[in-house]
Design an enzyme around this catalytic site. Structure first.
Site, PDB file in Angstrom:
ATOM      1  N   GLU A   1      21.838  50.204  50.285  1.00 36.32           N
ATOM      2  CA  GLU A   1      20.946  49.478  49.213  1.00 36.32           C
ATOM      3  C   GLU A   1      19.790  50.214  48.883  1.00 36.32           C
ATOM      4  OE1 GLU A   1      19.292  45.574  50.478  1.00 36.32           O
ATOM      5  OE2 GLU A   1      19.470  44.711  48.178  1.00 36.32           O
TER       6      GLU A   1
ATOM      7  N   LYS B   1      23.550  43.542  41.651  1.00 37.75           N
ATOM      8  CA  LYS B   1      23.500  42.563  42.717  1.00 37.75           C
ATOM      9  C   LYS B   1      23.267  41.108  42.158  1.00 37.75           C
ATOM     10  CE  LYS B   1      20.658  41.689  47.071  1.00 37.75           C
ATOM     11  NZ  LYS B   1      19.675  42.106  48.122  1.00 37.75           N
TER      12      LYS B   1
ATOM     13  N   CYS C   1      24.004  43.861  49.764  1.00 39.80           N
ATOM     14  CA  CYS C   1      23.370  43.193  50.912  1.00 39.80           C
ATOM     15  C   CYS C   1      23.663  41.691  51.028  1.00 39.80           C
ATOM     16  CB  CYS C   1      21.671  43.420  50.582  1.00 39.80           C
ATOM     17  SG  CYS C   1      20.942  43.030  52.287  1.00 39.80           S
TER      18      CYS C   1
HETATM   19  N1  CDV Z   1      18.307  42.866  51.013  1.00 36.59           N
HETATM   20  C1  CDV Z   1      18.665  41.739  51.258  1.00 36.59           C
HETATM   21  O1  CDV Z   1      19.232  41.229  50.410  1.00 36.59           O
HETATM   22  N2  CDV Z   1      18.262  41.360  52.270  1.00 36.59           N
HETATM   23  C2  CDV Z   1      18.849  39.849  52.775  1.00 36.59           C
HETATM   24  C3  CDV Z   1      17.979  38.931  53.572  1.00 36.59           C
HETATM   25  C4  CDV Z   1      17.485  39.458  54.784  1.00 36.59           C
HETATM   26  C5  CDV Z   1      16.708  38.459  52.824  1.00 36.59           C
HETATM   27  C6  CDV Z   1      20.237  39.682  53.632  1.00 36.59           C
HETATM   28  O2  CDV Z   1      21.050  39.134  53.408  1.00 36.59           O
HETATM   29  O3  CDV Z   1      20.371  40.531  54.701  1.00 36.59           O
END
Ligand code: CDV
Length: 340
Positions: A47, A129, A186
């Site tokens: 990401e 996202k 993510c």
């Molecule tokens: N970049 C992300 O989406 N991080 C999220 C949390 C750590 C905020 C994750 O789900 O890993």
């Protein structure tokens, strides 16, 4: 039948707030060179790969915020001067890439985006996202504090969970069918809903880049004294692997998942955990370092068929008449307490 494909998770280590894109791209291109030397056909990057994970900073300078976004379309090699050197290298080496970046559209909308650009430089899949974690307001405006300001900095993705074919990989996997690919970014990997929408399109290969903070008590809502930093790292890694392996298994898909990791600015640690998971949920290759590293494996796309035709044969076993709440209700509504 075996539809074998050599793939890689391209893990990327520490990138600081001031690290210039050119420096990052030189490192990414070194990973691409390693991938080519190992005859990798698809490399998945994290990401927001071209910059540090900027939603963690409280920033008031609009020029600095704008500097983290790509403002020209990252749509293959003919655009995006800022990151063109990366896509040129991937095309020169004949590697498909999936990579995350901050996207600013010509209308000024900003997204947390991942593009799948094939070895001819064509964008064949794009994902924005959908599950944006964190808060609109900072936990603290002090520098050095890890915030999570994705809700403030990005609009929620509007392209859905749209699977696509990667025809450039058809010949490489020796079959007559191109792989069916999906992307998540993510935090999305923690939500079964997106995975299942991809599962319903027959996905065979999921590409998931991430930045997962290793120490975020305010975000998790825990007392910082209740855990050491080592325990918090281990817990974040446990949950990462848990959701990746479980969702690959329940949707009978291979998964390539790639971390931005390391201790950015010497202040903001991110977990590693880059890995390749098979459709039965087993890890077939994983990282061994906390820095730039290529994690390579041969996967068999036809291995998805066992799960898709038996345990998770959706057409035979799903009961959509029972799943209504999933699409009609967002938050929790608990059952009434029975009368005494
Ligand atoms: N970049 C992300 O989406 N991080 C999220 C949390 C750590 C905020 C994750 O789900 O890993």
């Amino acid at each position: 039948m075996v539809r074998q494909l050599r793939v890689a998770a391209a893990q990327v280590g520490r990138i600081d707030r001031g690290t210039p894109r050119e420096e990052v791209i030189a490192r990414l291109n070194a990973l691409l060179e390693q991938a080519a030397a190992q005859k990798v056909k698809l490399a998945v990057f994290p990401e927001t790969t071209f910059t540090t994970f900027f939603p963690r900073y409280w920033m008031e300078d609009e020029a600095e915020i704008a500097s983290y976004f790509e403002t020209e379309p990252v749509e293959g090699i003919s655009h995006c001067a800022s990151v063109k050197a990366f896509f040129d290298k991937a095309m020169e080496l004949s590697i498909d890439v999936a990579i995350g970046y901050g996207e600013e559209t010509s209308e000024g909308r900003r997204y947390n985006t991942a593009s799948y650009v094939d070895s001819s430089g064509r964008t064949v899949g794009k994902y924005r996202k959908i599950h944006l974690p964190g808060t609109f307001e900072p936990f603290s405006k002090e520098q050095g504090v890890t915030n999570q300001l994705e809700k403030k900095l990005f609009a929620p993705g509007d392209l859905g969970f749209t699977a696509f074919r990667a025809p450039s990989l058809r010949a490489a996997c020796g079959g007559d069918k191109s792989p069916i690919v999906g992307q998540l970014i993510c935090n999305d990997r923690r939500w079964a809903e997106g995975w299942r929408v991809y599962g319903l399109q027959g996905v065979e290969l999921m590409c998931v880049g991430y930045n997962t903070t290793a120490w975020a008590p305010q975000l998790w809502g825990i007392d910082p004294s209740s855990m050491t930093r080592e325990e918090a790292y281990a817990d974040a890694m446990f949950h990462h692997k848990l959701v990746c392996q479980a969702n690959a298994y329940t949707n009978s898909t291979s998964l390539i998942t790639s971390a931005r990791c390391g201790n950015d600015d010497g202040l903001h640690p991110l977990i590693s955990g880059s890995m390749i998971v098979d459709p039965e949920g087993h890890i077939v290759a994983e990282n061994t370092t906390e820095g730039d590293e290529l994690v390579v494996a041969d996967i068999d796309l036809d291995a998805c068929q066992q799960g898709k035709s038996k345990t998770f044969a959706f057409a035979k076993h799903r009961r959509i008449e029972m799943y209504g709440l999933i699409c009609s209700q967002t938050g929790v509504v608990e059952p009434e307490e029975p009368a005494e």
